[in-house]
Write an enzyme that holds these catalytic residues in place. Structure first.
Site, PDB file in Angstrom:
ATOM      1  CD  GLU A 144      -2.765  -1.203   2.348  1.00  0.00           C
ATOM      2  OE1 GLU A 144      -2.659  -0.126   3.134  1.00  0.00           O
ATOM      3  OE2 GLU A 144      -3.859  -2.177   2.332  1.00  0.00           O
ATOM      4  CD  GLU A 177      -3.959  -5.580   3.017  1.00  0.00           C
ATOM      5  OE1 GLU A 177      -4.603  -5.304   3.522  1.00  0.00           O
ATOM      6  OE2 GLU A 177      -2.744  -5.771   2.872  1.00  0.00           O
TER       7      GLU A 177
END
Length: 503
Positions: A175, A294
């Site tokens: 991320e 995720e």
């Protein structure tokens, strides 16, 4: 009970793709009680000689999780992997800045590798591209994967691990466009770093499969442009691009929540289109695949540690899941199967205690959340070739979606076992769904079982004190009907219809 009519045609020649079993992967991060108090609790009555909880081991084994992403997540962007190897009594306690805890480093790369072997899984390793970069990443690959005869590989041997771990799949950071991320970067900064790191890692081990970071979610201002820019720099040296997404019903609109997988469909299609755009731009023959590393239902908002920093393994994000959450997880699993031609890895985040299908009490019992069951069923019975579903279903509109089919379904044919499995969710909150499945291309089929997860209360949950409150049963009503399979799917239910092909 009233019912709507739906139909599904399953033809063995209308294939989407072979399922990559890694779409049933999961995720363990050094966050909350995922590691400390989750997989590892030396003082627990069931703990083995390494401190691993055997009840957790068994619950994970049952899931047959093929790959587990580690050690993060946000955690990895500030992690020095060297802190987690070598003699435990010499390891440093450090402030962990992603989640404001104290990291004891009792569990590190080698211990986690041993744990995954015990549960029959592989490790999807992540490298720190937040505070670190090329040098630490290439050294970690050498430590983990090189046989011996070099400084880092011999260091692993000296730590008691003669054979290399041979980790194949690696995440290039996490991320990196998120302002919450330690060492967050622009798309150009990350794309360049990912490319140079990928090159060096592959020079150490050419067999690696590498995952570049997509944007942290489709709602980010950076989304789409981030993907295109990053891939412009590293397309030739990576194999997959990551996607992250979470869903919740915090506004109390169940009908809208149950349509969440339509957003997942759109997200996957959008990222695949960006990958194809970069492929065309580069005139490349290589197709890039997707890693949804995720995803889950995530109901809690924000960290609870802000005012209680520097604890060791504190409770964090321990959501309690109900039936509607399980239905959304089931619908998302169906979406993953429908996109099996492009999604090759997916990690339900996370596996134990932290937004997880498995919950534990420190020193106490383990119990299974509602979301455990669709995950279990898909992993056990969703291996083989995905067949393109021809579906006719009544539809509804919700706040964020139009033309939401009440029937969400897909089928998988396992040629080895000669079984066809139909996964189906009835999204209707008050009525059953009369489903007719045409399987005539397979000739004669025999119903093995019809598993159902249902409850009169869509908010029903399992807890420590009531762990059996909601469980699947195999008393579903699927039956043969003139060459078809017929079933009345109960309202708001997850269904697994298993069929044997007869010759």
């Amino acid at each position: 009970m009233m019912s709507n009519q739906a139909s599904m045609i399953v033809d063995k020649d209308f294939t989407i793709a072979q399922v990559d079993e890694r779409i049933y992967g999961s995720f363990i991060e050094h966050l909350g009680r995922a590691v400390y108090g989750g997989i590892y609790e030396p003082s627990h009555p069931t703990a083995d000689e390494n401190g691993f909880r055997l009840d957790v081991l068994e619950a994970v084994r049952q899931l047959k999780v093929p790959i587990i992403r580690y050690p993060g997540g946000n955690f990895v962007s500030g992690y020095n992997w060297e802190d987690g190897v070598g003699p435990r009594d010499a390891r440093k306690h450090k402030l962990e800045l992603a989640w404001w805890t104290t990291e004891t480093n009792e569990i590190g790369t080698n211990e986690f590798a041993e744990w995954t072997k015990k549960v029959g899984s592989e490790v999807m390793m992540a490298v720190n591209l937040g505070t670190r970069g090329v040098d630490a990443a290439r050294n970690l690959v050498e430590y983990c994967n090189h046989p011996s005869g070099t400084y880092w590989s011999d260091l692993r041997v000296s730590h008691g691990f003669k054979d290399p771990h041979a980790f194949r799949t690696w995440c290039l950071g996490n991320e990196m466009d998120g302002p919450w991320q330690i060492g967050a970067k622009t798309a150009v900064e990350y794309g360049r770093l990912a490319n140079e790191t990928a090159k060096a890692m592959r020079w150490v081990d050419p067999s690696l499969e590498l995952v570049a970071c997509g944007s942290s979610g489709s709602g980010m201002d950076t989304f789409a442009e981030w993907e295109a820019t990053v891939l412009d720099h590293c397309y030739d040296n990576v194999d997959l691009l990551s996607l992250h997404t979470y869903y919740n019903n915090n506004n109390g609109d169940t009908a809208n929540f149950l349509a969440s997988s339509l957003d997942l469909d759109h997200f996957i299609n959008s990222v695949a289109a960006i990958c194809d755009y970069v492929q065309a731009k580069k005139k490349s023959k290589k197709k890039l695949y997707l890693s949804l590393d995720e995803w889950n239902v995530w109901k809690s908002q924000g960290s609870s540690r802000a005012e209680q920093r520097w604890q060791i393994g504190p409770p964090e994000f321990e959501d309690v899941y109900n039936l509607e959450d399980a239905l959304v997880v089931g619908c998302c699993l169906i979406s993953l199967l429908k996109h099996a031609d492009r999604v090759k890895v997916a990690c339900l985040a996370q596996l134990v205690n932290v937004i997880a299908p498995i919950s534990t009490e420190n020193g106490g019992p383990l119990w299974l959340q509602t979301t455990y069951f669709p995950y279990l069923h898909a992993s056990l019975y969703g291996r083989g070739v995905v067949l393109h579903p021809m579906i006719s279903s009544p539809k509804y509109d919700s706040k964020d979606f139009t033309d939401v089919p009440y029937l969400e379904a897909v089928s998988v044919y396992n040629e080895e076992t000669e079984e066809v499995t139909v996964f189906a969710v009835n999204r209707h909150l008050t009525e059953g769904l009369d489903l007719r499945i045409d399987l005539r291309s397979f000739g004669e089929v025999r119903i093995l079982e019809h598993i159902v997860l249902e409850s009169e209360d869509i908010k029903a949950v399992n807890t420590k004190d009531h762990p059996e409150n909601i469980r699947p049963h195999n008393q579903g009503n699927a039956m043969q009907d003139n060459g078809h399979i017929r079933s009345l799917l109960s309202k708001a239910s997850w269904n697994v219809i298993r069929l044997k092909v007869e010759h």
